[in-house]
Design a protein around this motif. Sequence first.
Motif, mmCIF file in Angstrom:
data_model
loop_
_atom_site.group_PDB
_atom_site.id
_atom_site.type_symbol
_atom_site.label_atom_id
_atom_site.label_comp_id
_atom_site.label_asym_id
_atom_site.label_seq_id
_atom_site.Cartn_x
_atom_site.Cartn_y
_atom_site.Cartn_z
ATOM 1 N N LEU A 165 -0.040 60.070 31.420
ATOM 2 C CA LEU A 165 -0.724 61.273 30.936
ATOM 3 C C LEU A 165 0.317 62.339 30.621
ATOM 4 O O LEU A 165 1.153 62.676 31.467
ATOM 5 N N ILE A 166 0.261 62.806 29.372
ATOM 6 C CA ILE A 166 1.200 63.821 28.899
ATOM 7 C C ILE A 166 0.430 65.104 28.679
ATOM 8 O O ILE A 166 -0.630 65.072 28.060
ATOM 9 N N THR A 167 0.969 66.236 29.083
ATOM 10 C CA THR A 167 0.362 67.505 28.667
ATOM 11 C C THR A 167 1.261 68.104 27.584
ATOM 12 O O THR A 167 2.473 67.881 27.580
ATOM 13 N N GLY A 168 0.652 68.833 26.662
ATOM 14 C CA GLY A 168 1.445 69.475 25.606
ATOM 15 C C GLY A 168 1.961 68.501 24.555
ATOM 16 O O GLY A 168 3.003 68.737 23.939
ATOM 17 N N GLY A 169 1.193 67.433 24.321
ATOM 18 C CA GLY A 169 1.641 66.386 23.395
ATOM 19 C C GLY A 169 1.574 66.745 21.921
ATOM 20 O O GLY A 169 2.033 65.972 21.079
ATOM 21 N N PHE A 170 1.000 67.912 21.591
ATOM 22 C CA PHE A 170 1.029 68.354 20.188
ATOM 23 C C PHE A 170 2.125 69.386 19.958
ATOM 24 O O PHE A 170 2.216 69.964 18.868
ATOM 25 N N GLY A 171 2.938 69.643 20.969
ATOM 26 C CA GLY A 171 4.059 70.570 20.794
ATOM 27 C C GLY A 171 5.284 69.820 20.289
ATOM 28 O O GLY A 171 5.226 68.616 19.983
ATOM 29 N N PHE A 172 6.390 70.540 20.211
ATOM 30 C CA PHE A 172 7.629 70.008 19.636
ATOM 31 C C PHE A 172 8.144 68.783 20.418
ATOM 32 O O PHE A 172 8.214 67.671 19.870
ATOM 33 N N ILE A 173 8.451 68.962 21.688
ATOM 34 C CA ILE A 173 9.071 67.848 22.435
ATOM 35 C C ILE A 173 8.022 66.798 22.794
ATOM 36 O O ILE A 173 8.274 65.591 22.691
ATOM 37 N N GLY A 174 6.813 67.270 23.154
ATOM 38 C CA GLY A 174 5.748 66.342 23.530
ATOM 39 C C GLY A 174 5.409 65.366 22.408
ATOM 40 O O GLY A 174 5.244 64.170 22.643
ATOM 41 N N SER A 175 5.330 65.875 21.156
ATOM 42 C CA SER A 175 4.960 64.940 20.077
ATOM 43 C C SER A 175 6.108 63.981 19.767
ATOM 44 O O SER A 175 5.875 62.807 19.496
ATOM 45 N N ASN A 176 7.352 64.455 19.858
ATOM 46 C CA ASN A 176 8.484 63.530 19.683
ATOM 47 C C ASN A 176 8.471 62.456 20.779
ATOM 48 O O ASN A 176 8.776 61.289 20.530
ATOM 49 N N PHE A 177 8.098 62.856 21.994
ATOM 50 C CA PHE A 177 8.039 61.899 23.118
ATOM 51 C C PHE A 177 6.965 60.845 22.860
ATOM 52 O O PHE A 177 7.198 59.639 22.999
ATOM 53 N N ILE A 178 5.760 61.292 22.458
ATOM 54 C CA ILE A 178 4.660 60.344 22.238
ATOM 55 C C ILE A 178 5.015 59.362 21.112
ATOM 56 O O ILE A 178 4.828 58.153 21.230
ATOM 57 N N LEU A 179 5.559 59.898 20.006
ATOM 58 C CA LEU A 179 5.902 59.017 18.876
ATOM 59 C C LEU A 179 6.936 57.976 19.312
ATOM 60 O O LEU A 179 6.853 56.804 18.939
ATOM 61 N N TYR A 180 7.885 58.396 20.126
ATOM 62 C CA TYR A 180 8.933 57.475 20.603
ATOM 63 C C TYR A 180 8.326 56.395 21.501
ATOM 64 O O TYR A 180 8.562 55.201 21.305
ATOM 65 N N ILE A 181 7.511 56.809 22.477
ATOM 66 C CA ILE A 181 6.943 55.839 23.437
ATOM 67 C C ILE A 181 6.039 54.833 22.711
ATOM 68 O O ILE A 181 6.124 53.631 22.944
ATOM 69 N N LEU A 182 5.170 55.337 21.830
ATOM 70 C CA LEU A 182 4.220 54.421 21.200
ATOM 71 C C LEU A 182 4.925 53.447 20.247
ATOM 72 O O LEU A 182 4.441 52.361 19.995
ATOM 73 N N LYS A 183 6.099 53.844 19.753
ATOM 74 C CA LYS A 183 6.856 52.929 18.873
ATOM 75 C C LYS A 183 7.665 51.920 19.718
ATOM 76 O O LYS A 183 7.682 50.733 19.401
ATOM 77 N N GLU A 184 8.301 52.425 20.770
ATOM 78 C CA GLU A 184 9.267 51.589 21.495
ATOM 79 C C GLU A 184 8.671 50.837 22.676
ATOM 80 O O GLU A 184 9.266 49.879 23.156
ATOM 81 N N ARG A 185 7.538 51.331 23.208
ATOM 82 C CA ARG A 185 7.037 50.761 24.466
ATOM 83 C C ARG A 185 5.577 50.338 24.343
ATOM 84 O O ARG A 185 4.670 51.132 24.554
ATOM 85 N N LYS A 186 5.380 49.079 24.039
ATOM 86 C CA LYS A 186 4.008 48.577 23.861
ATOM 87 C C LYS A 186 3.295 48.435 25.210
ATOM 88 O O LYS A 186 2.097 48.159 25.266
ATOM 89 N N ASP A 187 4.051 48.595 26.310
ATOM 90 C CA ASP A 187 3.453 48.420 27.643
ATOM 91 C C ASP A 187 2.961 49.746 28.235
ATOM 92 O O ASP A 187 2.566 49.808 29.388
ATOM 93 N N ILE A 188 3.038 50.847 27.444
ATOM 94 C CA ILE A 188 2.598 52.151 27.966
ATOM 95 C C ILE A 188 1.526 52.753 27.058
ATOM 96 O O ILE A 188 1.719 52.874 25.846
ATOM 97 N N ALA A 189 0.396 53.129 27.649
ATOM 98 C CA ALA A 189 -0.660 53.847 26.919
ATOM 99 C C ALA A 189 -0.528 55.338 27.232
ATOM 100 O O ALA A 189 -0.069 55.714 28.314
#
Length: 335
Positions: A5-29
């Motif tokens: 669970l991420i808070t602030g996922g539409f902000g600068f660092i949060g959205s970069n984090f989500i895009l990275y995880i969803l691309k690189e880590r298929k084992d994390i929702a």
Amino acid sequence: MKTCLITGGFGFIGSNFILYILKERKDIAIINIDDITYAASPKNLPDNLANYKFYKINIADKPALSEVFDNNEIDYVVNFAAESHVDRSIISPGVFIKTNVEGTLNLLEVSLKHSVKRFLQISTDEVYGSLGKEGKFSEKTPLSPRSPYSASKAAADMLVMSFFHTYDMPVLISRCSNNYGPYQFPEKLIPLVVINALNNKNIPLYGDGKNIRDWIYVLDHVKGICAILENGKAGEVYNIGGDSEMENEEIIKYILNKLGKPFSLVKYVKDRPGHDKRYAMDFTKITKEMGFFPVYDIEKGLDLTINWYLNNENWWREILSGDYKKYYKIMYDHR
Ligand code: NAD
Ligand code: TYD
């Protein structure tokens, strides 16, 4: 599959984090909680992402937060959500306490109740205060925040640590230096310089322009966060830095040069009250324990960032045409 669970996922660092995880880590929702404040850009994330859910919630609203935890199995929590701009904290500090302190406390309480496996608080080097010409901040440097923003972040860090000592909760804190890169809101120095230069508008430079920040490309920060989340030791603080100290004046010169714009666009304006002189990070702990080192040097990172703003004019023009105009007027017209 683990759920983070991420808070602030539409902000600068949060959205970069989500895009990275969803691309690189298929084992994390991912579950993204964001209240969509002025700083959020929901379009940072494409529609119909797999392994992704979003809830529009203010982290200061504890019952709403609790409901999300009641309805989902959550393994990790990463708290990015914050009011993040020093200048705004000088004008209206109240919301910084509400979100950064009360919001973090709510998230800690709800996470404790639901026995999350890791709770990572995204903090900042600004909690350490201001440096003179020599030395760097280490994790042992006493906290000495000097703006309402950094004071609220330091208060949150204290609460996070108190949950480790009092309840044995598996918390971690990362403290990073100044980030730059794609999707950064135009109020921050680097996007502000790029955008004003492209619009042939004055660039406000505070004081003598000699203040120093240690700049890190956002993807390096994201990789550091992943390393800490998976390999950090509960109850520990980890510094993350870019190993790229630069004076504000120098960084502006570099950007103007790249864009073929004259230095005469720079206007030296009245200094920020309490302006921290220098930040520099000693991040040997995360390097030794996890092999982390930033890979983007400042020139490469800046070139990528400048190109991103050149190629994503619609993204920032939409922000410029909204409420940001009012803020810019309040901030800069009198200086
Ligand atoms: P940002 O301002 O770009 O984004 C903040 C996000 O949090 C936005 O999407 C906003 O809508 C959301 N948010 C704000 N208040 C909220 C609330 N009450 N409830 C729910 N959502 C809320 O910030 P950023 O630059 O991405 O920073 C993210 C985190 O990293 C912050 O905690 C900040 O202190 C920390 N940090 C930032 C930097 C930096 O250089 N930007 C450096 C070190 C640490
Ligand atoms: P900023 O991006 O606001 O980050 P922080 O204050 O969290 O370090 O500012 C970076 C540096 O740039 C800081 O020394 C203040 C300075 N600055 C300016 O000189 N002019 C500006 O218009 C802004 C926004 C910042």
